[in-house]
Scaffold this active site. Structure first.
Site, PDB file in Angstrom:
ATOM      1  N   LYS A  14       0.832  -1.212   0.000  1.00 51.80           N
ATOM      2  CA  LYS A  14       0.000   0.000   0.000  1.00 51.80           C
ATOM      3  C   LYS A  14       0.861   1.255   0.000  1.00 51.80           C
ATOM      4  O   LYS A  14       0.646   2.179  -0.782  1.00 51.80           O
ATOM      5  CB  LYS A  14      -0.940   0.025   1.230  1.00 51.80           C
ATOM      6  CG  LYS A  14      -1.817  -1.193   1.372  1.00 51.80           C
ATOM      7  CD  LYS A  14      -2.683  -1.139   2.613  1.00 51.80           C
ATOM      8  CE  LYS A  14      -1.931  -1.143   3.928  1.00 51.80           C
ATOM      9  NZ  LYS A  14      -1.203  -2.385   4.234  1.00 51.80           N
ATOM     10  N   ARG A  89      -9.753   0.766   8.870  1.00 53.41           N
ATOM     11  CA  ARG A  89      -9.265  -0.571   9.209  1.00 53.41           C
ATOM     12  C   ARG A  89     -10.289  -1.361  10.009  1.00 53.41           C
ATOM     13  O   ARG A  89     -10.028  -2.509  10.354  1.00 53.41           O
ATOM     14  CB  ARG A  89      -8.008  -0.413  10.064  1.00 53.41           C
ATOM     15  CG  ARG A  89      -6.730  -0.796   9.348  1.00 53.41           C
ATOM     16  CD  ARG A  89      -5.604  -0.483  10.309  1.00 53.41           C
ATOM     17  NE  ARG A  89      -4.427  -1.223  10.010  1.00 53.41           N
ATOM     18  CZ  ARG A  89      -3.382  -0.711   9.362  1.00 53.41           C
ATOM     19  NH1 ARG A  89      -3.399   0.507   8.909  1.00 53.41           N
ATOM     20  NH2 ARG A  89      -2.313  -1.441   9.182  1.00 53.41           N
ATOM     21  N   ARG A 128      12.197  -5.069   4.776  1.00 54.02           N
ATOM     22  CA  ARG A 128      11.939  -3.677   4.386  1.00 54.02           C
ATOM     23  C   ARG A 128      12.780  -2.681   5.202  1.00 54.02           C
ATOM     24  O   ARG A 128      12.985  -2.868   6.394  1.00 54.02           O
ATOM     25  CB  ARG A 128      10.445  -3.412   4.617  1.00 54.02           C
ATOM     26  CG  ARG A 128      10.073  -1.977   4.811  1.00 54.02           C
ATOM     27  CD  ARG A 128       8.604  -1.816   4.843  1.00 54.02           C
ATOM     28  NE  ARG A 128       7.998  -2.268   6.094  1.00 54.02           N
ATOM     29  CZ  ARG A 128       6.709  -2.229   6.312  1.00 54.02           C
ATOM     30  NH1 ARG A 128       5.886  -1.790   5.388  1.00 54.02           N
ATOM     31  NH2 ARG A 128       6.221  -2.636   7.451  1.00 54.02           N
ATOM     32  N   ARG A 161      14.790   0.719  10.126  1.00 58.92           N
ATOM     33  CA  ARG A 161      13.729  -0.290  10.057  1.00 58.92           C
ATOM     34  C   ARG A 161      12.708   0.006  11.140  1.00 58.92           C
ATOM     35  O   ARG A 161      13.047   0.576  12.180  1.00 58.92           O
ATOM     36  CB  ARG A 161      14.314  -1.694  10.257  1.00 58.92           C
ATOM     37  CG  ARG A 161      15.213  -2.104   9.089  1.00 58.92           C
ATOM     38  CD  ARG A 161      15.841  -3.465   9.268  1.00 58.92           C
ATOM     39  NE  ARG A 161      16.892  -3.647   8.273  1.00 58.92           N
ATOM     40  CZ  ARG A 161      16.767  -4.370   7.152  1.00 58.92           C
ATOM     41  NH1 ARG A 161      15.640  -5.003   6.898  1.00 58.92           N
ATOM     42  NH2 ARG A 161      17.763  -4.462   6.303  1.00 58.92           N
ATOM     43  N   ARG A 173      -0.124  -8.614  13.357  1.00 61.17           N
ATOM     44  CA  ARG A 173      -0.737  -7.614  12.454  1.00 61.17           C
ATOM     45  C   ARG A 173      -1.575  -8.303  11.382  1.00 61.17           C
ATOM     46  O   ARG A 173      -2.655  -7.838  11.017  1.00 61.17           O
ATOM     47  CB  ARG A 173       0.350  -6.740  11.823  1.00 61.17           C
ATOM     48  CG  ARG A 173       0.914  -5.721  12.811  1.00 61.17           C
ATOM     49  CD  ARG A 173       2.276  -5.187  12.422  1.00 61.17           C
ATOM     50  NE  ARG A 173       2.338  -4.607  11.104  1.00 61.17           N
ATOM     51  CZ  ARG A 173       3.478  -4.349  10.449  1.00 61.17           C
ATOM     52  NH1 ARG A 173       4.641  -4.640  11.011  1.00 61.17           N
ATOM     53  NH2 ARG A 173       3.451  -3.793   9.272  1.00 61.17           N
TER      54      ARG A 173
HETATM   55  P1  AP5 Z   1       4.938  -1.638   1.793  1.00 65.57           P
HETATM   56  O1  AP5 Z   1       4.565  -0.807   0.629  1.00 65.57           O
HETATM   57  O2  AP5 Z   1       5.726  -0.991   2.884  1.00 65.57           O
HETATM   58  O3  AP5 Z   1       3.640  -2.376   2.369  1.00 65.57           O
HETATM   59  P2  AP5 Z   1       2.401  -1.794   3.162  1.00 65.57           P
HETATM   60  O4  AP5 Z   1       1.186  -2.465   2.628  1.00 65.57           O
HETATM   61  O5  AP5 Z   1       2.423  -0.297   3.178  1.00 65.57           O
HETATM   62  O6  AP5 Z   1       2.741  -2.424   4.580  1.00 65.57           O
HETATM   63  P3  AP5 Z   1       2.715  -1.807   6.022  1.00 65.57           P
HETATM   64  O7  AP5 Z   1       3.469  -2.782   6.882  1.00 65.57           O
HETATM   65  O8  AP5 Z   1       3.184  -0.396   6.065  1.00 65.57           O
HETATM   66  O9  AP5 Z   1       1.215  -1.888   6.338  1.00 65.57           O
HETATM   67  P4  AP5 Z   1       0.574  -1.953   7.672  1.00 65.57           P
HETATM   68  O10 AP5 Z   1      -0.816  -1.827   7.258  1.00 65.57           O
HETATM   69  O11 AP5 Z   1       0.888  -3.109   8.546  1.00 65.57           O
HETATM   70  O12 AP5 Z   1       1.270  -0.731   8.480  1.00 65.57           O
HETATM   71  P5  AP5 Z   1       0.787   0.721   8.844  1.00 65.57           P
HETATM   72  O13 AP5 Z   1       1.976   1.598   8.862  1.00 65.57           O
HETATM   73  O14 AP5 Z   1      -0.397   1.113   8.045  1.00 65.57           O
HETATM   74  O15 AP5 Z   1       5.727  -2.920   1.253  1.00 65.57           O
HETATM   75  C1  AP5 Z   1       6.372  -3.811   2.151  1.00 65.57           C
HETATM   76  C2  AP5 Z   1       7.737  -4.224   1.572  1.00 65.57           C
HETATM   77  O16 AP5 Z   1       7.522  -5.061   0.441  1.00 65.57           O
HETATM   78  C3  AP5 Z   1       8.585  -3.037   1.056  1.00 65.57           C
HETATM   79  O17 AP5 Z   1       9.931  -3.290   1.357  1.00 65.57           O
HETATM   80  C4  AP5 Z   1       8.381  -3.040  -0.463  1.00 65.57           C
HETATM   81  O18 AP5 Z   1       9.530  -2.604  -1.158  1.00 65.57           O
HETATM   82  C5  AP5 Z   1       8.097  -4.509  -0.752  1.00 65.57           C
HETATM   83  N1  AP5 Z   1       7.084  -4.669  -1.786  1.00 65.57           N
HETATM   84  C6  AP5 Z   1       5.949  -3.926  -1.967  1.00 65.57           C
HETATM   85  N2  AP5 Z   1       5.245  -4.388  -3.005  1.00 65.57           N
HETATM   86  C7  AP5 Z   1       5.934  -5.473  -3.481  1.00 65.57           C
HETATM   87  C8  AP5 Z   1       5.717  -6.383  -4.559  1.00 65.57           C
HETATM   88  N3  AP5 Z   1       4.644  -6.283  -5.355  1.00 65.57           N
HETATM   89  N4  AP5 Z   1       6.630  -7.365  -4.744  1.00 65.57           N
HETATM   90  C9  AP5 Z   1       7.736  -7.473  -3.933  1.00 65.57           C
HETATM   91  N5  AP5 Z   1       8.002  -6.625  -2.920  1.00 65.57           N
HETATM   92  C10 AP5 Z   1       7.108  -5.639  -2.679  1.00 65.57           C
HETATM   93  O19 AP5 Z   1       0.259   0.507  10.326  1.00 65.57           O
HETATM   94  C11 AP5 Z   1       1.139   0.187  11.396  1.00 65.57           C
HETATM   95  C12 AP5 Z   1       0.355   0.088  12.686  1.00 65.57           C
HETATM   96  O20 AP5 Z   1      -0.288   1.351  12.970  1.00 65.57           O
HETATM   97  C13 AP5 Z   1      -0.800  -0.934  12.706  1.00 65.57           C
HETATM   98  O21 AP5 Z   1      -0.352  -2.228  13.004  1.00 65.57           O
HETATM   99  C14 AP5 Z   1      -1.701  -0.332  13.786  1.00 65.57           C
HETATM  100  O22 AP5 Z   1      -1.225  -0.631  15.078  1.00 65.57           O
HETATM  101  C15 AP5 Z   1      -1.564   1.164  13.580  1.00 65.57           C
HETATM  102  N6  AP5 Z   1      -2.592   1.735  12.683  1.00 65.57           N
HETATM  103  C16 AP5 Z   1      -2.382   2.328  11.478  1.00 65.57           C
HETATM  104  N7  AP5 Z   1      -3.541   2.724  10.942  1.00 65.57           N
HETATM  105  C17 AP5 Z   1      -4.510   2.362  11.807  1.00 65.57           C
HETATM  106  C18 AP5 Z   1      -5.931   2.479  11.800  1.00 65.57           C
HETATM  107  N8  AP5 Z   1      -6.595   3.034  10.774  1.00 65.57           N
HETATM  108  N9  AP5 Z   1      -6.622   1.997  12.860  1.00 65.57           N
HETATM  109  C19 AP5 Z   1      -5.974   1.433  13.902  1.00 65.57           C
HETATM  110  N10 AP5 Z   1      -4.638   1.283  13.970  1.00 65.57           N
HETATM  111  C20 AP5 Z   1      -3.911   1.749  12.927  1.00 65.57           C
END
Ligand code: AP5
Length: 223
Positions: A14, A89, A128, A161, A173
């Site tokens: 994403k 979410r 990552r 990281r 997660r």
């Molecule tokens: P990346 O693009 O970083 O993936 P992502 O989907 O953004 O993953 P996240 O881990 O950031 O999502 P998340 O939803 O767990 O975390 P968030 O920060 O939102 O890609 C990952 C890796 O893979 C990268 O290295 C990339 O290069 C590689 N890659 C990408 N696409 C690829 C492909 N097609 N092929 C190969 N490699 C690829 O949330 C973190 C925490 O915040 C949550 O756990 C929660 O506690 C809290 N939080 C955030 N939002 C909310 C909410 N709305 N409500 C409640 N809690 C929340």
């Protein structure tokens, strides 16, 4: 103006794709994860509370998230369109978002599911890292800088990281995603807003699929 919601499991891509949408179309990336990490770094009471929850791999309470998003979509840069990355979410967040958007006369054009297999996500997330200076994202295997140790975008040489990118936290997660976030797919599916891209494809191919959705909908609007 195009407004999108990107849905998908942790590691689906994403954030990677939201940054590319911003670069190509000026659609502003709104990442709730980034906003929470910034709050945690600045040490506010909410930020400190959120950090403990994030490090366990659980979801931060809906009330905190809804207030945060309402403030963000009112910022002037969002008038050119935005991509919500990590929000909503839960069904409660989706309902609150609907209310917020109706009040402001804003519509969501597409909810796009970046569909992936769980098994590959742990490997993706563990590998990552980002540039500490400009935030550009890289991966040990899939997306390395052209010159090892030097950021392609800004030339920075320090990388970091995330604290919640451990194998154990990623599994928590993923469980939270299936239990609390996946039901939203049906919520948007009923309203025919839902589109799907293959998040298991190579990064550039996922980008191609996403750009096609945005370009098609902009073309349709003109005809
Ligand atoms: P990346 O693009 O970083 O993936 P992502 O989907 O953004 O993953 P996240 O881990 O950031 O999502 P998340 O939803 O767990 O975390 P968030 O920060 O939102 O890609 C990952 C890796 O893979 C990268 O290295 C990339 O290069 C590689 N890659 C990408 N696409 C690829 C492909 N097609 N092929 C190969 N490699 C690829 O949330 C973190 C925490 O915040 C949550 O756990 C929660 O506690 C809290 N939080 C955030 N939002 C909310 C909410 N709305 N409500 C409640 N809690 C929340």
């Amino acid at each position: 103006m195009t407004n999108l919601i990107l849905l998908g499991a942790p590691g689906a891509g994403k954030g990677t794709q939201a940054r590319r949408l911003q670069e190509r179309f000026g659609i502003v990336q709104i990442s709730t994860g980034e906003m929470l990490r910034a709050a945690a770094r600045s040490g506010t009471p909410d930020g400190r509370k959120a950090k403990v929850i994030m490090d366990r791999g659980e979801l931060v309470p809906d009330c905190m998230m809804v207030g945060m998003i309402a403030g963000r979509i009112d910022q002037p840069d969002c008038r050119n369109g935005f991509a919500l990355d990590g929000f909503p979410r839960t069904t409660a967040q989706a309902e609150a978002l609907d209310g917020m958007l109706v009040k402001r006369g804003i519509a969501i054009d597409h909810v796009i599911e970046v569909a992936v297999d769980d098994d590959a996500m742990v490997k993706r997330i563990i590998g990552r890292y980002t540039c500490a200076r400009c935030g550009a994202g890289y991966h040990d295997l899939y997306s390395k800088p052209s010159v090892p140790g030097v950021c392609d975008r800004c030339g920075g040489t320090r990388f970091e990281r995330r604290d919640d990118d451990t194998a154990e936290t990623v599994r928590a997660r993923l469980a939270a995603y299936h239990r609390q976030t996946e039901p939203i797919l049906a919520y948007y599916g009923q309203r025919e807003l839902l589109r799907r891209v293959d998040g298991m494809a190579a990064i550039d191919e996922v980008t191609r699929q996403l750009f096609a959705i945005v370009e098609d909908s902009r073309r349709e609007r003109l005809t």
